[in-house]
Design a protein around this motif. Structure first.
Motif, PDB file in Angstrom:
ATOM      1  N   LYS A   1      36.478  98.539-114.752  1.00 60.01           N
ATOM      2  CA  LYS A   1      37.541  97.644-113.714  1.00 60.01           C
ATOM      3  C   LYS A   1      38.396  98.099-115.583  1.00 60.01           C
ATOM      4  O   LYS A   1      39.299  98.150-116.342  1.00 60.01           O
TER       5      LYS A   1
ATOM      6  N   ASP B   1      35.159 103.768-107.203  1.00 60.52           N
ATOM      7  CA  ASP B   1      35.637 102.450-107.450  1.00 60.52           C
ATOM      8  C   ASP B   1      37.292 102.844-107.562  1.00 60.52           C
ATOM      9  O   ASP B   1      37.523 103.545-108.865  1.00 60.52           O
ATOM     10  N   ASP B   2      38.548 102.549-107.103  1.00 55.56           N
ATOM     11  CA  ASP B   2      40.381 102.728-107.463  1.00 55.56           C
ATOM     12  C   ASP B   2      39.802 103.984-107.810  1.00 55.56           C
ATOM     13  O   ASP B   2      41.208 104.834-107.379  1.00 55.56           O
TER      14      ASP B   2
ATOM     15  N   GLY C   1      41.110 100.314-103.022  1.00 53.18           N
ATOM     16  CA  GLY C   1      42.307  98.709-102.543  1.00 53.18           C
ATOM     17  C   GLY C   1      43.516  98.617-101.992  1.00 53.18           C
ATOM     18  O   GLY C   1      43.994  99.501-101.620  1.00 53.18           O
TER      19      GLY C   1
ATOM     20  N   ASP D   1      45.655 100.432-104.381  1.00 59.21           N
ATOM     21  CA  ASP D   1      44.988 101.506-105.112  1.00 59.21           C
ATOM     22  C   ASP D   1      46.122 102.465-104.586  1.00 59.21           C
ATOM     23  O   ASP D   1      46.790 102.261-103.504  1.00 59.21           O
TER      24      ASP D   1
END
Ligand code: TZP
Ligand code: MG
Length: 213
Positions: free
Chosen positions: A45, A73-74, A90, A93
Motif C-alpha cells: 500500500k 493487489d490493486d 477491491g 479499485d
C-alpha cells in the motif's frame, strides 16, 4: 474458459512487507510456498510504483519456481509490468470489466466482495474468484467491516466462481468455516508474522484440509 482451478484457492497467502527487510520478506514468501501455499498475492500500500514493480518482479521469480500464480493487489499496471498471473481488485479499485479489457482473457482477476449484489456484479463483469471478509477482526486492514459466515455462505452460493474467506484467520479459529462452501482460506499475519513461515503454511494447510475432510 477457466483461468483458475478451485484447488488453487486452498491456501492463499497475501503478503505484507511492512517492517521486513527485502531479503527476509522474500525468504518468508519462499518458505510459505515450500510449506504449501497454493496462490500468492503481493499487497503493497505504501510503495512507489517503481518499488512495487521491483518487489513484485522478484516475488514472481520465486512463485514461478513453485508453479504458484502471482496476483498483484490493486494495480493493473504493476501486474502488466511484471507479467503476473493476475490482479486483485477491491470495491474502490479499477472496475473488474475495465481491468478485463486491459488485461485480456488470459489473466486472473479476483475481486473483494462483501455482499451478494457485489459478488454477482464482479462475476458478471468477468471476475475469476472472490475474496470475502473480514471474518474476524484484523489489524492488517484498517477500517474493514466484518462479514458473517452466513453472508459468506450466501455469496459462495450466488456465483459459480470460487470464493475464499479472509480476515484474522489462523489454524486455531477456522472451525467456523466448516460448512461454508468456500474454495479456501486467505491469510496475511498467520504466515507473514509467524516465526517460521514454512511451518505456519504447512500447519494451516493441514488444519484446512482436516476441517474440510
Ligand atoms: N481484506 C479483508 S481482511 C484483510 C484483507 C486484505 C486482511 C487480512 O489479514 P490477516 O492478517 O490475515 O487478518
Ligand atoms: Mg484494493
Amino acid at each position: 474458459m477457466s483461468r483458475i482451478d478451485r484447488t488453487q484457492m486452498k491456501l492463499y497467502l497475501v503478503t505484507d512487507s511492512t517492517n521486513l527487510a527485502e531479503e527476509i520478506f522474500l525468504k518468508k514468501v519462499e518458505d510459505a510456498l515450500r510449506g504449501g501455499v497454493t496462490m500468492l498475492q503481493i499487497r503493497e500500500k505504501d510503495k512507489s510504483t517503481r518499488d512495487y514493480i521491483e518487489l513484485a518482479a522478484k516475488t514472481h521469480e520465486i512463485a514461478k519456481r513453485y508453479n504458484v500464480p502471482l496476483i498483484i493487489d490493486d494495480r493493473v499496471d504493476v501486474a502488466m509490468a511484471v507479467d503476473a498471473e493476475g490482479v486483485h481488485l477491491g470495491q474502490s479499485d479499477m472496475q473488474v470489466d475495465k481491468a478485463r479489457k486491459i488485461l485480456g482473457e488470459k489473466k486472473i482477476i479476483g475481486a473483494t466482495t462483501k455482499t451478494v449484489p457485489q459478488a454477482l456484479e464482479a462475476y458478471q463483469n468477468g471476475a475469476d474468484y472472490l475474496g470475502v471478509g473480514a471474518i474476524y477482526p484484523t489489524t492488517t486492514k484498517v477500517k474493514t467491516v466484518l462479514t458473517s459466515v452466513e453472508t459468506l455462505t450466501d455469496i459462495c452460493n450466488s456465483v459459480p466462481i470460487p470464493a475464499n474467506a479472509i480476515g484474522g484467520l489462523n489454524k486455531d479459529n477456522i472451525d467456523v468455516l466448516k460448512n461454508a462452501p468456500i474454495a479456501g482460506i486467505c491469510v496475511v499475519s498467520a504466515i507473514m508474522k509467524a516465526e517460521d513461515s514454512y511451518e505456519a503454511a504447512k500447519e494451516l494447510l493441514k488444519a484446512y484440509e482436516e476441517l474440510k475432510a
